[in-house]
Design an enzyme around this catalytic site. Sequence first.
Site, mmCIF file in Angstrom:
data_model
loop_
_atom_site.group_PDB
_atom_site.id
_atom_site.type_symbol
_atom_site.label_atom_id
_atom_site.label_comp_id
_atom_site.label_asym_id
_atom_site.label_seq_id
_atom_site.Cartn_x
_atom_site.Cartn_y
_atom_site.Cartn_z
ATOM 1 N N HIS A 1 5.935 -0.202 9.894
ATOM 2 C CA HIS A 1 5.325 0.692 10.884
ATOM 3 C C HIS A 1 4.442 1.715 10.203
ATOM 4 O O HIS A 1 4.780 2.261 9.152
ATOM 5 C CB HIS A 1 6.399 1.420 11.687
ATOM 6 C CG HIS A 1 7.069 0.560 12.702
ATOM 7 N ND1 HIS A 1 6.580 0.386 13.971
ATOM 8 C CD2 HIS A 1 8.192 -0.204 12.613
ATOM 9 C CE1 HIS A 1 7.373 -0.434 14.641
ATOM 10 N NE2 HIS A 1 8.355 -0.814 13.837
ATOM 11 N N CYS B 1 7.637 0.006 22.643
ATOM 12 C CA CYS B 1 8.042 -0.578 21.359
ATOM 13 C C CYS B 1 9.229 0.228 20.853
ATOM 14 O O CYS B 1 9.077 1.393 20.469
ATOM 15 C CB CYS B 1 6.889 -0.544 20.357
ATOM 16 S SG CYS B 1 7.317 -1.202 18.726
ATOM 17 N N GLY C 1 9.082 0.951 17.161
ATOM 18 C CA GLY C 1 7.995 1.908 16.981
ATOM 19 C C GLY C 1 8.399 3.315 17.380
ATOM 20 O O GLY C 1 7.987 4.298 16.743
ATOM 21 N N CYS D 1 12.943 -5.788 16.865
ATOM 22 C CA CYS D 1 12.392 -5.445 18.173
ATOM 23 C C CYS D 1 13.474 -4.724 18.962
ATOM 24 O O CYS D 1 14.414 -5.355 19.441
ATOM 25 C CB CYS D 1 11.924 -6.697 18.911
ATOM 26 S SG CYS D 1 11.235 -6.352 20.545
ATOM 27 N N GLU E 1 0.918 -3.391 18.362
ATOM 28 C CA GLU E 1 1.838 -4.231 17.609
ATOM 29 C C GLU E 1 1.110 -5.381 16.913
ATOM 30 O O GLU E 1 0.166 -5.953 17.460
ATOM 31 C CB GLU E 1 2.920 -4.797 18.529
ATOM 32 C CG GLU E 1 3.874 -3.758 19.081
ATOM 33 C CD GLU E 1 5.113 -4.383 19.682
ATOM 34 O OE1 GLU E 1 5.662 -5.327 19.069
ATOM 35 O OE2 GLU E 1 5.536 -3.930 20.757
#
Length: 295
Positions: free
Chosen positions: A180, A238, A241, A89, A229
Amino acid sequence: MADAAAAATGATRLPAGRAFTKMHGAGNDFVVLDCRDADAPDPSLCRAMADRHTGVGCDQILTIEAPRGPGALAAYRIWNADGSQAGQCGNGARCVAAWVLRDVRARGDEPPRRFHLESPAGRHEVEALGDGRYRVAMGIPRFDPASVPLLGFDVPRERYVIAAGGSILEVGAVSMGNPHVVLEVEDIEAAEVGLVGSRVQGYDGFPDSANVGFVQVLAPNRVRLRVYERGVGETRACGSGACAAVAVLVRRGSAAREVAVELPGGTLQVAWPSDDAPMTMAGPAEFVFEGVWPA
């Protein structure tokens, strides 16, 4: 004596329980727990604290833990709003960095400008940039399907065609320490993020599910992004991301090596100097409030 003083002044005494810090990075919000001398939360506690109606409300729980190896200031783990654990994260890493440096100052020590944190995905160098901003080394993107993981493909491709929930989709796939999927769209506002995101997450080829990013390229050095997510739903930002989207676009020749990624909660600066270098992601980390969760 303390109770009497509180009663005399009309102050409300916080109940005994678990202290927490509410933070956010570009709108991606977290509850931070100091677990260096305490047990990590169980999934039911994570769900309760994350609930936006009956709890504190957050996208993820971050637990600060003792470093696992020499040379790191701290380790941390990530718990999604549904109680599941995550491997990476980026916005959370910046918030952990800010929390740890504040703790260093509280002990009367001089906080370092550069230091390391340990996430479930590995060790990350962090640089304090000033004004509440931090740059985090996010690792080298992994495109091998087995690393994502993505089933049914033997070699990396710039574009995979999958059938998810009745939709035929052309996607990119990459691991940033967590899985992802990246879909290019012409209009980010019109993207069916919830519908398509949930369909992709339910695709059998992603055995660990995936975070699903919808990216609109505005220029080689500027994109817009929304992310659905896993274990959370759509979030305002994110970090991993953002890195995943840039990595996929660079491989396709659609993006530069330094990109401003505009998310609903703010803008992150992502850089990937070369294919064999770690990506970095820079952005803000902010404290919102402190509280105590009743025991």
